[in-house]
Motif scaffolding. Structure first.
Motif, short mmCIF file in Angstrom:
data_model
loop_
_atom_site.label_atom_id
_atom_site.label_comp_id
_atom_site.label_asym_id
_atom_site.label_seq_id
_atom_site.Cartn_x
_atom_site.Cartn_y
_atom_site.Cartn_z
N ALA A 261 0.83 -1.21 0.00
CA ALA A 261 0.00 0.00 0.00
C ALA A 261 0.86 1.26 0.00
CB ALA A 261 -0.94 -0.01 1.21
N ALA A 262 1.95 1.24 0.80
CA ALA A 262 2.85 2.39 0.84
C ALA A 262 3.56 2.57 -0.50
CB ALA A 262 3.87 2.21 1.96
N ASP A 263 3.90 1.48 -1.15
CA ASP A 263 4.54 1.56 -2.47
C ASP A 263 3.60 2.15 -3.51
OD1 ASP A 263 6.85 0.52 -1.46
OD2 ASP A 263 6.54 -1.51 -2.21
N ALA A 264 2.33 1.75 -3.48
CA ALA A 264 1.36 2.28 -4.43
C ALA A 264 1.18 3.78 -4.22
CB ALA A 264 0.02 1.55 -4.28
N GLN A 265 1.13 4.20 -2.96
CA GLN A 265 1.02 5.63 -2.66
C GLN A 265 2.27 6.38 -3.11
OE1 GLN A 265 0.14 6.52 1.42
NE2 GLN A 265 0.26 8.73 1.14
N ALA A 266 3.44 5.77 -2.92
CA ALA A 266 4.69 6.40 -3.35
C ALA A 266 4.74 6.54 -4.87
CB ALA A 266 5.87 5.58 -2.85
N ILE A 267 4.25 5.55 -5.57
CA ILE A 267 4.20 5.64 -7.04
C ILE A 267 3.30 6.78 -7.46
CG2 ILE A 267 3.43 4.44 -9.13
CD1 ILE A 267 4.26 1.81 -7.75
N TRP A 268 2.14 6.90 -6.79
CA TRP A 268 1.21 8.00 -7.10
C TRP A 268 1.87 9.35 -6.83
CZ3 TRP A 268 -0.90 12.12 -4.58
CH2 TRP A 268 -2.00 12.74 -5.17
N SER A 269 2.58 9.47 -5.71
CA SER A 269 3.24 10.73 -5.36
C SER A 269 4.35 11.06 -6.36
CB SER A 269 3.83 10.64 -3.95
OG SER A 269 2.82 10.43 -2.97
N ALA A 270 5.12 10.07 -6.74
CA ALA A 270 6.19 10.30 -7.71
C ALA A 270 5.62 10.74 -9.05
CB ALA A 270 7.02 9.04 -7.87
N ALA A 271 4.44 10.23 -9.39
CA ALA A 271 3.82 10.56 -10.67
C ALA A 271 3.37 12.01 -10.75
CB ALA A 271 2.62 9.64 -10.92
N GLN A 272 3.27 12.69 -9.60
CA GLN A 272 2.84 14.09 -9.60
C GLN A 272 3.98 15.06 -9.90
OE1 GLN A 272 -0.49 14.15 -9.25
NE2 GLN A 272 -0.23 11.95 -8.90
N GLN A 273 5.20 14.55 -9.91
CA GLN A 273 6.36 15.43 -10.11
C GLN A 273 6.48 15.81 -11.59
OE1 GLN A 273 7.55 16.27 -7.12
NE2 GLN A 273 6.02 14.75 -6.46
N PRO A 274 6.55 17.10 -11.88
CA PRO A 274 6.57 17.54 -13.29
C PRO A 274 7.84 17.17 -14.04
CG PRO A 274 6.93 19.40 -11.81
CD PRO A 274 6.58 18.23 -10.94
N ASP A 275 8.95 16.96 -13.30
CA ASP A 275 10.22 16.67 -13.96
C ASP A 275 10.58 15.18 -13.92
OD1 ASP A 275 10.56 16.60 -11.26
OD2 ASP A 275 12.50 17.61 -11.24
N MET A 276 9.59 14.33 -13.66
CA MET A 276 9.86 12.90 -13.56
C MET A 276 10.29 12.33 -14.90
SD MET A 276 10.16 10.33 -11.68
CE MET A 276 9.59 11.15 -10.18
#
Length: 224
Positions: free
Chosen positions: A90-105
């Motif tokens: 669950a924490a990994d899925a949330q981390a993936i979602w958070s990382a996806a919000q970064q504009p420079d990813m």
């Protein structure tokens, strides 16, 4: 169009999904069995699905793309900084979602089935090369225990066994003779497997336009 972003942590059996409702801000979490994953996203309106580029990641990416969704793959090292608390699915899925919000990813391109098949050939070839090296080094070590010193290098070592076999057999117990023969036969079979894979790669090189273009670059050979 304001579409929902889903962070997806994939596994062998149970997958974890994390998302935030764009209108209410409500956080959604869902654990899904492997057999439920495709049907879950088939019921969703067009959305953005972000997952790690790990085992089966490209397969699921192609599956979701076929359903009409936008799919993005992210390297695991870019997800780790966003993991909060104890590491779990669950924490990994949330981390993936958070990382996806970064504009420079930076994203990993989605591979086709053919691209993955070609990579599979390279991986199997690499595995056989490791086995070949281990077999030669193992044989070298066994013979060294009986005072037989083979020259350095794989080809030179194997060649020395053939050219000096009479002298080697005289130095080692009779029980070792059959063992040496068996290891040499194994090395021959491994060479055949490596040659067969390289022949397949050469055939693909002639078929694929992209491979032919890359091969024209100076210094790039078959494996490149």
């Amino acid at each position: 169009m304001n579409i929902t972003t889903f962070g997806l942590d994939i596994a062998k059996n149970v997958m974890q999904v994390h998302w935030v409702d764009g209108q209410t801000g409500e956080i959604g979490r869902r654990a899904l069995k492997r057999s439920q994953l495709a049907s879950f996203f088939a019921r969703q309106a067009q959305c953005r699905i972000v997952l790690e580029a790990c085992g089966s990641g490209h397969y699921w990416g192609r599956t979701f793309s076929a359903l009409g969704h936008e799919v993005q793959l992210i390297h695991a090292r870019h997800v780790r900084p966003y993991v909060r608390g104890n590491k779990n699915d669950a924490a990994d899925a949330q981390a993936i979602w958070s990382a996806a919000q970064q504009p420079d990813m930076r994203w990993v391109p989605l591979k086709s089935e053919q691209q993955q098949a070609v990579l599979s050939l390279h991986r199997v070839r690499s595995q056989w090369i490791k086995v070949r090296t281990q077999t030669v080094n193992g044989l070298r070590g066994l013979l060294y225990e009986f005072g037989v010193l083979l020259p350095g290098g794989r080809q030179a070592g194997v060649k020395a066994i053939g050219t000096c076999r009479t002298e080697i057999d005289a130095k080692v117990p009779a029980l070792m003779h059959g063992l040496i023969d068996g290891q040499l036969r194994m090395l021959h079979q491994i060479e055949e497997r490596i040659d067969a894979i390289e022949d397949e790669l050469q055939g693909l090189e002639r078929q694929l336009d992209s491979a032919r273009r890359v091969r024209q670059i100076p210094g790039v050979g078959l494996l490149g």
